[in-house]
Design an enzyme around this catalytic site. Structure first.
Site, short mmCIF file in Angstrom:
data_model
loop_
_atom_site.label_atom_id
_atom_site.label_comp_id
_atom_site.label_asym_id
_atom_site.label_seq_id
_atom_site.Cartn_x
_atom_site.Cartn_y
_atom_site.Cartn_z
N HIS A 19 9.08 89.93 -12.90
CA HIS A 19 7.91 91.12 -12.43
C HIS A 19 8.15 92.24 -12.78
O HIS A 19 6.73 92.89 -13.51
CB HIS A 19 8.01 90.94 -10.95
CG HIS A 19 8.24 89.87 -9.56
ND1 HIS A 19 8.58 89.05 -8.98
CD2 HIS A 19 6.64 88.93 -10.34
CE1 HIS A 19 8.18 88.62 -8.45
NE2 HIS A 19 7.05 87.85 -9.08
N HIS A 42 1.54 79.31 -9.69
CA HIS A 42 2.58 79.17 -8.23
C HIS A 42 2.44 79.97 -7.45
O HIS A 42 3.62 81.24 -8.22
CB HIS A 42 4.06 78.36 -8.84
CG HIS A 42 3.81 76.68 -9.11
ND1 HIS A 42 3.70 76.53 -11.16
CD2 HIS A 42 3.84 75.54 -9.22
CE1 HIS A 42 3.37 75.63 -11.41
NE2 HIS A 42 3.83 74.78 -10.49
N ASP A 145 -2.61 72.06 -6.88
CA ASP A 145 -1.35 72.03 -7.96
C ASP A 145 -2.03 73.08 -9.30
O ASP A 145 -2.94 72.54 -9.39
CB ASP A 145 -1.25 70.71 -8.61
CG ASP A 145 0.27 70.63 -9.58
OD1 ASP A 145 -1.19 71.11 -10.32
OD2 ASP A 145 0.61 70.32 -9.86
N GLY A 146 -1.72 73.91 -9.35
CA GLY A 146 -1.00 74.64 -10.22
C GLY A 146 -1.28 73.89 -12.20
O GLY A 146 -2.60 75.08 -12.41
N ASP A 166 5.20 79.85 -13.29
CA ASP A 166 6.98 79.64 -12.82
C ASP A 166 7.17 78.96 -11.53
O ASP A 166 7.27 78.68 -10.81
CB ASP A 166 7.09 81.42 -12.16
CG ASP A 166 6.09 81.77 -11.12
OD1 ASP A 166 5.14 80.78 -11.22
OD2 ASP A 166 6.49 82.56 -10.58
#
Length: 281
Positions: A19, A42, A145-146, A166
């Site tokens: 981050h 995600h 689903d990303g 990620d």
């Protein structure tokens, strides 16, 4: 597999690494007025109470955000100081650390009226929690689903694209899936900024991702790794966190190095930061 829930790991050293990198990238992108589409493949639930049952089970935040928050001396590095101030704004009481914000919060806070944010989450429980978070109108939550969702939405209509990938990497094949998704993304958006997080585990499966990206012909890949401890033959579990940034903003490597120079001593005597150009421009 849908067993992974990030609440058990929220605020750990890998979150700090991920981050802070995301914050630095987004901060730079805001210097231009042109619209940005952000994609989080995600997303998770967005905000994690550290006194929750999940966070308290492993208490991984005590080897991550906790020692940074407890530091009474103001950070010298401006990036780190600004990031910590932003973290304080996520707390009901800015003087007390009670929540750790996930990537949807970090991305939502930088949205301007003409930007867009697409948050993908496949776990039904996590997506339900994400729906309870207060986000800007231009932040769209998608139950799905990303990686597939990212490829389906390309090319984006905005001049700029920033993607965070990620996964939990519960399945070994995810390392290759990520590499293939990234290659396709950059075919459609050559100048897109793509951030990829990966775990450092004894099995070393992340080398599949690294090798595939190097062999793909993609240029301008910067790599950074934060090791909490050095691996040994007896090491179990994640000992380090890795980040790849493709098409990184100018000066990102130096900004992160300066911030990590202050962070690593707080994470313990065995912690170490390393970075290099995995593939040069």
């Amino acid at each position: 597999m849908l067993s992974y829930q990030h609440a058990y790991h929220a605020g750990n050293f890998a979150d700090v690494h991920k981050h802070l990198t995301l914050y630095a990238v987004a901060d730079y992108l805001l210097r231009k007025k042109t619209a940005i589409t952000y994609v989080d493949t995600h997303a998770g639930r967005g905000l994690y109470p550290l006194d929750g049952v999940e966070s308290q089970r492993l208490q991984e935040y005590r080897e991550g955000i906790w020692p940074l928050w407890q530091e009474r001396i103001a950070f010298i590095d401006p990036l780190l100081s600004a990031w910590k101030a932003a973290l304080a704004s996520a707390q009901p009481d800015a003087s007390t650390l009670t929540h750790y914000p996930g990537s949807p919060w970090w991305l939502n806070r930088v949205l301007r009226d003409h930007d867009q944010l697409r948050l993908f989450e496949l776990h039904p429980g996590e997506h339900k929690q994400l729906n309870t978070q207060g986000l800007a109108p231009q932040a769209q939550r998608v139950f799905g689903d990303g990686l597939a969702g990212l490829t389906a939405m390309l090319p984006v209509v905005s001049p700029r694209l920033c993607v965070l990938i990620d996964p939990s990497y519960e399945r070994k094949v995810e390392y290759q899936e990520v590499a293939e998704t990234v290659a396709y993304t950059l075919e459609k958006a050559r100048h897109g900024v793509v951030l990829i997080w990966y775990p450092l585990l004894p099995a070393g499966h992340h080398h599949t991702l690294l090798s595939s990206l190097k062999e793909s012909g993609i240029r301008n890949i910067w790599r950074s790794e934060l090791l909490l401890r050095e691996p040994t033959e007896k090491t179990h579990g994640m000992f380090g966190s890795g980040m790849l940034v493709i098409n990184p903003p100018w000066g990102l490597d130096q900004r992160l190095a300066a911030a990590m120079a202050e962070i690593t001593p707080l994470l313990g005597a065995t912690s170490r930061y390393q970075a290099d150009w995995w593939v040069e421009e």
